[in-house]
Structures are given as C-alpha cells and as structure tokens.
Design an enzyme around this catalytic site. Structure first.
Site, short mmCIF file in Angstrom:
data_model
loop_
_atom_site.label_atom_id
_atom_site.label_comp_id
_atom_site.label_asym_id
_atom_site.label_seq_id
_atom_site.Cartn_x
_atom_site.Cartn_y
_atom_site.Cartn_z
N CYS A 1 0.88 -1.14 -0.08
CA CYS A 1 -0.18 -0.05 0.01
C CYS A 1 0.75 1.38 -0.24
CB CYS A 1 -1.07 0.01 1.26
SG CYS A 1 -0.02 -0.04 2.76
N ASP B 1 2.36 2.42 2.60
CA ASP B 1 2.30 3.27 3.79
C ASP B 1 3.74 3.04 4.58
OD1 ASP B 1 0.16 3.99 2.80
OD2 ASP B 1 -0.99 2.95 4.42
N CYS C 1 -2.39 5.71 5.61
CA CYS C 1 -3.85 5.49 5.30
C CYS C 1 -4.62 6.13 6.74
CB CYS C 1 -4.68 4.32 4.91
SG CYS C 1 -4.39 3.09 6.40
N CYS D 1 -3.15 -2.71 8.37
CA CYS D 1 -2.78 -1.35 8.90
C CYS D 1 -2.38 -1.29 10.48
CB CYS D 1 -3.92 -0.31 8.79
SG CYS D 1 -4.80 -0.41 7.03
FE1 FES Z 1 -1.67 0.79 4.13
FE2 FES Z 1 -3.47 0.96 5.76
S1 FES Z 1 -3.58 0.94 3.77
S2 FES Z 1 -1.51 0.83 6.22
#
Ligand code: FES
Length: 147
Positions: free
Chosen positions: A34, A36, A59, A103
C-alpha cells in the site's frame, strides 16, 4: 463497515504525532503493497517507556492505530509493551474493518522495531522480540485480495 468513533477520533486528532530527538529507540516499518510507512520513537528509562511519538505516512487506519498504539505503550515496562499486539490496538479502537486489519500490523511492527533498536543500542535481549522487517507485506498472512 463503518469506522468506529474511536478510530475516527484518533484519525482526526492523532495523539503523539512528532518525533523524540534523543529517542532511546526508533523503528521504521513500511508496507510496500500500500506504500504506507510508519516511524515510531520511544523514550525508555529504567525499563519503562516514558514517551512515544510517531510519524505515519499512511492511510487513516494506520494513523489511528499508531496514535492508539503510542498511547498504550506509554508508562509500560518493556515486557508489557511486548503485549501490545495489533489485536490489542484494534480492540482498544473498537475494531477495524477487515480490509484495514493489515494497517494495525504496521503499528505493532513499528513498536517492535523501535524496541529492537533500543535493545541493540543497549546490548540487551528482549524476550519474545523478533528481528523486525522493513516491509511487512512480505511476511503477511493477509490474503492478497484483502487489499
Ligand atoms: Fe496501508 Fe492502511 S492501507 S497501512
């Protein structure tokens, strides 16, 4: 599924955002799937976590879980801190939608990475702590279609 009020609160008003300049341990963990990234700073003295701060490029659920995880770890001994799992953080937030569970793994892993850094700097071994990974997506049990 909607986000709980607690998730929304910690997302809109995240606690402990920032950095600790003379941190005892710093951990950075990302999820390449993702994109992140979460960085956690811990101030530890006499085996107790006195302060925790974080910076999350991620996110809303990642921000909310880092906020809650840093709240939960403050005042804890290192062994107690080890018990702050992603499940415990999710429970404290009254749950996350299934698609957002990964997450919360980022928060758990970032805490562990910061504890690992502290242990390495001080030449100690923290029972039950495994070497952290930089990218949790390689080790996840979450099936691909959950993203
Ligand atoms: Fe990557 Fe939430 S979508 S940590």
């Amino acid at each position: 599924m909607q986000y709980s009020e607690k998730v929304m609160d910690h997302f809109m008003n995240p606690r402990n955002v920032g950095e600790i300049e003379d941190a005892s341990g710093v951990g950075t963990v990302g999820n390449a799937k993702c994109g992140d990234i979460m960085k956690v700073y811990l101030k530890i003295e006499d085996g107790v976590v006195l302060d925790a701060k974080f910076k999350t490029f991620g996110c809303g659920a990642a921000v909310a879980t880092s906020s809650m995880a840093t709240e939960m770890i403050k005042g804890k001994t290192i062994q107690e801190a080890m018990e702050i799992t992603n499940k415990a953080v999710m429970e404290a937030l009254d749950g996350l939608p299934p698609i957002k569970v990964h997450c919360s793994c980022l928060a758990e892993e970032a805490l562990h990475a910061a504890l690992w850094d502290y242990a390495e700097k001080n030449g100690i071994v923290i029972e039950g702590l495994k070497k952290p990974v930089n990218d949790i997506s390689e080790h996840e049990e979450v099936p691909e279609e959950d993203y």
